[in-house]
Design a protein around this motif. Structure first.
Motif, PDB file in Angstrom:
ATOM      1  N   THR A 100       1.850  15.818   4.989  1.00  0.00           N
ATOM      2  CA  THR A 100       3.317  15.718   4.893  1.00  0.00           C
ATOM      3  C   THR A 100       3.938  17.096   4.666  1.00  0.00           C
ATOM      4  OG1 THR A 100       3.217  15.149   2.517  1.00  0.00           O
ATOM      5  CG2 THR A 100       3.299  13.326   4.094  1.00  0.00           C
ATOM      6  N   PRO A 102       1.643  13.113  -0.567  1.00  0.00           N
ATOM      7  CA  PRO A 102       0.491  12.755   0.254  1.00  0.00           C
ATOM      8  C   PRO A 102       0.055  13.870   1.201  1.00  0.00           C
ATOM      9  CG  PRO A 102       2.214  11.058   0.351  1.00  0.00           C
ATOM     10  CD  PRO A 102       2.814  12.273  -0.269  1.00  0.00           C
ATOM     11  N   LEU A 148       6.461   7.594   3.271  1.00  0.00           N
ATOM     12  CA  LEU A 148       5.899   8.924   3.030  1.00  0.00           C
ATOM     13  C   LEU A 148       4.372   8.936   3.019  1.00  0.00           C
ATOM     14  CD1 LEU A 148       6.792  11.851   2.484  1.00  0.00           C
ATOM     15  CD2 LEU A 148       6.655  11.353   0.034  1.00  0.00           C
ATOM     16  N   VAL A 149       3.751   7.872   2.595  1.00  0.00           N
ATOM     17  CA  VAL A 149       2.290   7.855   2.514  1.00  0.00           C
ATOM     18  C   VAL A 149       1.634   7.467   3.842  1.00  0.00           C
ATOM     19  CG1 VAL A 149       1.959   5.451   1.796  1.00  0.00           C
ATOM     20  CG2 VAL A 149       0.391   7.219   0.959  1.00  0.00           C
ATOM     21  N   HIS A 156      -0.151   7.470  -6.479  1.00  0.00           N
ATOM     22  CA  HIS A 156       1.294   7.254  -6.462  1.00  0.00           C
ATOM     23  C   HIS A 156       1.833   7.403  -7.892  1.00  0.00           C
ATOM     24  CE1 HIS A 156       1.341   5.096  -2.461  1.00  0.00           C
ATOM     25  NE2 HIS A 156       0.095   4.776  -2.820  1.00  0.00           N
ATOM     26  N   GLU A 195      -6.157   4.273  -3.077  1.00  0.00           N
ATOM     27  CA  GLU A 195      -4.827   4.476  -3.635  1.00  0.00           C
ATOM     28  C   GLU A 195      -4.717   3.777  -4.986  1.00  0.00           C
ATOM     29  OE1 GLU A 195      -1.524   3.760  -0.943  1.00  0.00           O
ATOM     30  OE2 GLU A 195      -2.892   3.824   0.779  1.00  0.00           O
ATOM     31  N   CYS A 220       9.664  12.156  -4.621  1.00  0.00           N
ATOM     32  CA  CYS A 220       8.473  11.958  -3.783  1.00  0.00           C
ATOM     33  C   CYS A 220       8.201  10.456  -3.737  1.00  0.00           C
ATOM     34  CB  CYS A 220       7.281  12.717  -4.353  1.00  0.00           C
ATOM     35  SG  CYS A 220       7.560  14.487  -4.479  1.00  0.00           S
ATOM     36  N   THR A 267       6.986   7.225  -2.601  1.00  0.00           N
ATOM     37  CA  THR A 267       5.950   6.654  -1.738  1.00  0.00           C
ATOM     38  C   THR A 267       5.924   5.132  -1.806  1.00  0.00           C
ATOM     39  OG1 THR A 267       4.293   6.851  -3.505  1.00  0.00           O
ATOM     40  CG2 THR A 267       4.493   8.693  -1.958  1.00  0.00           C
ATOM     41  N   LYS A 268       6.809   4.541  -2.575  1.00  0.00           N
ATOM     42  CA  LYS A 268       6.790   3.087  -2.757  1.00  0.00           C
ATOM     43  C   LYS A 268       7.821   2.374  -1.870  1.00  0.00           C
ATOM     44  CE  LYS A 268       4.193   1.621  -4.987  1.00  0.00           C
ATOM     45  NZ  LYS A 268       2.764   1.391  -4.671  1.00  0.00           N
TER      46      LYS A 268
END
Length: 354
Positions: A133, A130, A293-294, A279, A306, A286, A288-289
């Motif tokens: 970051t 994202p 992080l997002v 995603h 998204e 990485c 993001t779920k």
């Protein structure tokens, strides 16, 4: 299939960027910026698709890769130097702005472009990594680790332990990849036979202790892995490019977290332009779920879309049609003026309209 043409732009007196281009030269401009490890040709499904509908689609070999400058000079790979290259690339097209699409470290670079030169960004598309970051150094992503999966007392750097390995033992880290570049290229682009456990710590979280792939002495040979997600001709070109440069330059992107933080950290990061984040359900590095992080991208972007294809980290290799469809829909809905054929597009106006 689109006709791909090869181009080269010189900049900073002693560097060059090689790039592939497809589609009409006066079509809406879209850049595809690869990450680690890839080259411009790995965006071929996107170059073909976007050129076919009238975009001017461009994919560079990023510094350190392919036919671009790939010196063993660490300073070439900080975000400041990479953004300088991207501005030279944009200038070579004769345009002032574009849609920027980035994957992995390519997302870090396009994010830096958006922070440093927001006037050059018509829309920002980040894949797996994202905005706001990684381009901000360790503080941009380490605090967002899911500490239920990676308790700080056991996994100080979470799934990003491998990044610390680069900082502490760079030559050793790169030597492992370069011991079988073709085998590594095949392994990294092969779809896993099965999906990993969703919330278990990944191998990248113990690289300093165990080594790459839990201590394998070298990458798997080409015979040990399944077919590449890339088309045969694209994979062969990619593997040949990587044999030429090795992984030194591409891996040197990981050496500049402090410097990148100083470069980007004090700049305004609110983004008004349309933004898309793609995603990947099974990207456990990485992540993001299950992590936060997002969240910085959601906070920074006032117009964020998204989508989540059911794929792993190299989602544009694994699910190119889904990725292309997401990009098309995003642009039609959020930036119609950059869609070829739009009545509001500067590319369709006749002289009598001007």
């Amino acid at each position: 299939m689109a006709t791909l043409t090869h181009h080269e732009v010189a900049y900073a007196s002693d560097k060059k960027i090689h790039y592939l281009a497809a589609g009409p030269v006066d079509g809406p401009l879209i850049f595809f910026i690869h990450g680690w490890p890839a080259t411009g040709i790995t965006w071929k499904p996107q170059l073909d698709a976007f050129a076919a509908v009238g975009f001017r689609a461009i994919a560079p070999d990023m510094p350190g890769y392919g036919s671009s400058t790939a010196r063993h000079v660490a300073d070439d790979y900080c975000q400041e130097a990479l953004v300088e290259g991207m501005m030279a690339l944009l200038a070579d097209t004769g345009r002032k702005a574009a849609v920027w699409v980035g994957h992995d470290w390519g997302s870090g670079v396009t994010s830096s472009v958006a922070i440093q030169h927001p006037e050059t960004v018509k829309a920002l598309v980040s894949i797996c990594v994202p905005y706001s970051t990684i381009e901000l150094g360790w503080d941009g992503f380490l605090p967002l680790v899911n500490r239920e999966t990676y308790p700080a007392d056991q996994y100080e750097f979470g799934q990003w332990d491998y990044m610390k390995h680069y900082e502490e033992s760079f030559e050793k880290a790169v030597e492992w990849f370069d011991s079988d570049v073709v085998g590594f290229c095949k392994a990294i682009t092969t779809k896993p036979a099965s999906r990993p456990e969703r919330y278990a710590p990944v191998m990248m979280s113990t690289v300093r202790k165990n080594g790459w792939l839990n201590g394998l002495p070298k990458p798997p040979s080409v015979e040990m892995t399944g077919p590449s997600l890339l088309a045969d001709d694209v994979y062969e070109s990619f593997a040949k490019d990587m044999q030429k440069t090795g992984l030194w330059g591409g891996s040197a992107y990981y050496l500049h977290h402090k410097r990148n933080a100083e470069y980007n950290g004090s700049r305004e990061r609110k983004l008004k332009q349309p933004a898309l984040f793609i995603h990947a359900t099974w990207d456990l590095v990485c992540d993001t779920k299950s992590s936060r992080l997002v969240e910085p991208m959601r906070e920074a972007c006032s117009n964020l879309t998204e989508v989540t294809p059911d794929a792993a980290h190299f989602v544009q290799f694994e699910k190119p049609r889904e990725v292309n469809a997401a990009l098309f829909r995003f642009l039609v809905q959020e930036l119609p003026s950059e869609w070829p054929g739009s009545l509001d597009s500067e590319y369709t106006k006749t002289k009598s309209d001007s």
